[in-house]
Scaffold this motif. Structure first.
Motif, short mmCIF file in Angstrom:
data_model
loop_
_atom_site.label_atom_id
_atom_site.label_comp_id
_atom_site.label_asym_id
_atom_site.label_seq_id
_atom_site.Cartn_x
_atom_site.Cartn_y
_atom_site.Cartn_z
N VAL A 81 0.85 -1.19 0.00
CA VAL A 81 0.00 0.00 0.00
C VAL A 81 0.88 1.24 0.00
N PHE A 82 1.92 1.23 0.84
CA PHE A 82 2.88 2.35 0.85
C PHE A 82 3.54 2.52 -0.52
N ALA A 83 4.05 1.41 -1.09
CA ALA A 83 4.78 1.49 -2.35
C ALA A 83 3.89 1.95 -3.49
N LEU A 84 2.67 1.42 -3.57
CA LEU A 84 1.76 1.81 -4.65
C LEU A 84 1.29 3.25 -4.49
N ALA A 85 1.11 3.69 -3.24
CA ALA A 85 0.75 5.10 -3.02
C ALA A 85 1.88 6.02 -3.48
N ARG A 86 3.13 5.63 -3.19
CA ARG A 86 4.26 6.43 -3.66
C ARG A 86 4.31 6.47 -5.18
N GLY A 118 -0.38 3.26 4.65
CA GLY A 118 0.00 1.87 4.87
C GLY A 118 -0.29 1.43 6.29
N LEU A 119 0.06 2.27 7.26
CA LEU A 119 -0.26 1.98 8.66
C LEU A 119 -1.76 2.01 8.91
N ALA A 120 -2.45 2.94 8.25
CA ALA A 120 -3.90 3.05 8.43
C ALA A 120 -4.60 1.78 7.96
N PHE A 121 -4.14 1.20 6.86
CA PHE A 121 -4.73 -0.07 6.42
C PHE A 121 -4.44 -1.18 7.43
N MET A 122 -3.23 -1.23 7.94
CA MET A 122 -2.89 -2.25 8.94
C MET A 122 -3.76 -2.13 10.17
N LEU A 123 -4.13 -0.87 10.53
CA LEU A 123 -4.91 -0.63 11.74
C LEU A 123 -6.41 -0.55 11.46
N SER A 124 -6.81 -0.74 10.23
CA SER A 124 -8.25 -0.73 9.94
C SER A 124 -8.90 -1.93 10.61
N PRO A 125 -10.15 -1.80 11.03
CA PRO A 125 -10.80 -2.91 11.75
C PRO A 125 -10.79 -4.22 10.98
N PHE A 137 1.38 -7.22 -5.24
CA PHE A 137 2.75 -7.30 -5.73
C PHE A 137 2.75 -7.36 -7.26
N GLY A 138 1.75 -8.01 -7.83
CA GLY A 138 1.61 -7.99 -9.28
C GLY A 138 1.40 -6.58 -9.80
N LEU A 139 0.58 -5.79 -9.11
CA LEU A 139 0.36 -4.40 -9.52
C LEU A 139 1.63 -3.56 -9.35
N PHE A 140 2.39 -3.85 -8.31
CA PHE A 140 3.66 -3.15 -8.10
C PHE A 140 4.60 -3.43 -9.27
N ALA A 169 -7.40 -0.84 -1.48
CA ALA A 169 -7.33 0.10 -2.61
C ALA A 169 -7.70 1.51 -2.18
N ALA A 170 -8.71 1.63 -1.30
CA ALA A 170 -9.09 2.95 -0.79
C ALA A 170 -7.95 3.60 -0.02
N ALA A 171 -7.18 2.79 0.71
CA ALA A 171 -6.04 3.33 1.45
C ALA A 171 -5.01 3.92 0.49
N ILE A 172 -4.70 3.21 -0.59
CA ILE A 172 -3.75 3.74 -1.58
C ILE A 172 -4.26 5.06 -2.15
#
Length: 514
Positions: free
Chosen positions: A141-146, A159-166, A187-190, A337-340
């Motif tokens: 998520v971090f890499a794709l957002a960058r 990236g952290l927000a996705f990890m901490l999402s409920p 990883f395929g998308l990366f 995807a929303a996090a990215i």
């Protein structure tokens, strides 16, 4: 300046070039100094992330799970580790289908020996793989957002927000195939963003053979290419993916006799049109911050890979959720995807706050951190399940069966049919068999499973006992009975509650002559 450098890293038109990683390193070095707001958010989310990871690790050997799926999957993985074929004709006992692709059970069957033996070891190995996958998805998520133009700070925050999402905190340490499939797709998308399309196709295919119907990764790539009017490349990529999927399916079907029966024929033809809407209604209040930021990013345009990924994931998750037996965790790809997508909106907020005095920046950081943590706080306040020290729901710690029932069952040598999964962790003898009524019921109603042999064994009282959950024969899921009428009648006519047992343990009724 930040936006210009990010666009340069993306090749100016939203597509990454082969040297994108070096460009991104330049972009990171060129970013201006962090202001108070993102630093505060990173500090808070980082601390909560460490606590969440400790919570996940502490759950490796937890002797129960949130629902049926993880322990059932651990059972088939443990049997594969013992040399029993993964795919078999489950229409004869044990009635245990493997409703997923072979990748996750194969991995767990080879790693479980590091965690012990039996179902407990397979469950721990599966949880370890899921934890690693969840962390990998957060990094992706971090890499794709960058790669889609966000700053390093905002990309790290989402990236952290996705990890901490409920949805991640609850299922990030449960042995399901969803996180592994998500990691393969992302990883395929990366790789696709780095123009390594051939390698990307392999990971898109791996996601499909981890969990069927995982199309959103390759769909996002194709939509992105079409939006850039690169139709010829989109056609080539889609054709290569289809050819790979068809080829592997042909090999698996030809070499494994019961692969198709387990992986595709078992999928329930019952549809629950209200289910996806119900899951969304349940999850939206818990993921409001990410979804609002993502919606703003969609509205602001221009659309790039993250935008198409969100659309593809939402549509695919909604469609797969229509099948009876699906769950809220089917929406994992949508929220990832929303996090990215949300990272660029977060950048705009931080750029606006940079003009504020220090106290104003701190206030923005505080409320942003609170917004990202509000989801799991809301979940903790509304769940009926037991919470651990990190406020992560962990289910009920109640024993699978009471000591009196466990002693009585331990003396039985005949078949013990189980529909309560946690019992599989305390009694792993060969005569303990799982009955997957959630799969068999729809198959009976559609003529795909002949239940006469099963009903005859019940009527002849050849089964020593049934071990069921607290709902017994009245168990239902989303308003539909799990056990079909013929099975309920046969058990009620021939079995009764074990004397002195608190758990629902049904044993044969005495014959009239007795």
């Amino acid at each position: 300046m930040r936006r210009q450098v990010a666009l340069y890293a993306l090749g100016g038109g939203g597509r990454c070039r082969p040297r994108a990683l070096s460009h991104l390193m330049i972009a990171m070095r060129s970013e201006s100094r962090l202001t108070t707001a993102p630093v505060l958010v990173l500090a808070v989310l980082g601390a909560v992330g460490v606590i969440t990871l400790i919570s996940w690790m502490a759950r490796l050997y937890l002797p129960y799970s949130l629902d049926y799926g993880p322990i059932q999957l651990a059972l088939v993985s443990a049997r594969a580790a013992a040399g029993i074929p993964l795919y078999r004709d489950f229409r004869a006992p044990p009635w245990l289908p493997v409703t997923y692709g072979p990748i996750a059970p194969w991995l767990v069957s080879h790693l479980s020996q590091l965690f012990g033996h039996g179902v407990t070891a397979a469950l721990a190995a599966g949880r370890a793989i899921v934890i690693a996958s969840a962390l990998g998805v957060a990094l992706l998520v971090f890499a794709l957002a960058r790669l889609n133009g966000a700053s390093t700070a905002s990309a790290a925050i989402v990236g952290l927000a996705f990890m901490l999402s409920p949805i991640t905190r609850v299922h990030g340490a449960e042995y399901r195939v969803d996180f592994l499939a998500l990691a393969f797709n992302f990883f395929g998308l990366f790789l696709f963003e780095l123009e390594f399309s051939s390698a990307a196709i392999l990971f898109f295919a791996a996601a499909f053979f981890t969990k069927q119907g995982q199309f959103y990764g390759v769909a996002a790539a194709l939509l992105t290419l079409c939006s850039l009017r690169r139709f010829r490349r989109a056609l080539a990529l889609g054709a290569a993916w289809l050819a790979l999927i068809a080829g592997v399916l042909a090999v698996l079907t030809a070499s494994i006799p019961w692969f198709w029966l387990n992986s595709f024929s078992v999928l329930a033809p019952f549809f629950d049109p209200a289910a996806p809407l119900s899951f969304l209604a349940h999850e939206i209040p818990r993921h409001g911050a990410i979804l609002i930021l993502a919606a703003v990013a969609l509205w602001r345009r221009p659309w790039h890979l993250a935008s198409w990924l969100f659309i593809a994931a939402l549509l695919e998750n909604f469609a797969s959720g229509l099948r009876w037996g699906s769950g809220p965790y089917y929406l994992l790809p949508t929220f990832a995807a929303a996090a990215i997508l949300s990272a660029t909106t977060l950048d705009a907020i931080f750029e606006w706050s940079a003009a504020l005095p220090a106290i104003g920046q701190a206030a923005v950081g505080f409320f942003a951190a609170l917004a990202f943590c509000s989801g799991f706080l809301f979940e903790a306040a509304h769940t009926r399940m037991k919470l651990d020290f990190a406020l992560v729901p962990i289910g009920s710690s109640e024993a699978a069966v009471d000591p009196a029932a466990l002693t009585a069952l331990g003396r039985m040598q005949g078949p013990i049919v189980v529909t309560r999964p946690d019992y599989l962790l305390v009694d792993q003898r060969p005569n303990v068999e799982w009955l997957e009524a959630l799969i068999l019921g729809p198959m009976v109603r559609n003529g795909k499973f002949d239940d006469r042999a099963l009903l005859d064994s019940i009527q002849q009282r050849e089964i020593a006992a049934f071990v069921m959950d607290s709902q017994g024969l009245d168990r239902s899921y989303r308003g539909r009975r799990v056990y079909w009428p013929g099975l309920r009648k046969a058990i009620r006519d021939n079995y009764q509650q074990l004397d002195g047992a608190k758990a629902i343990v049904l044993v044969p009724k005495p014959h009239p002559a007795e």
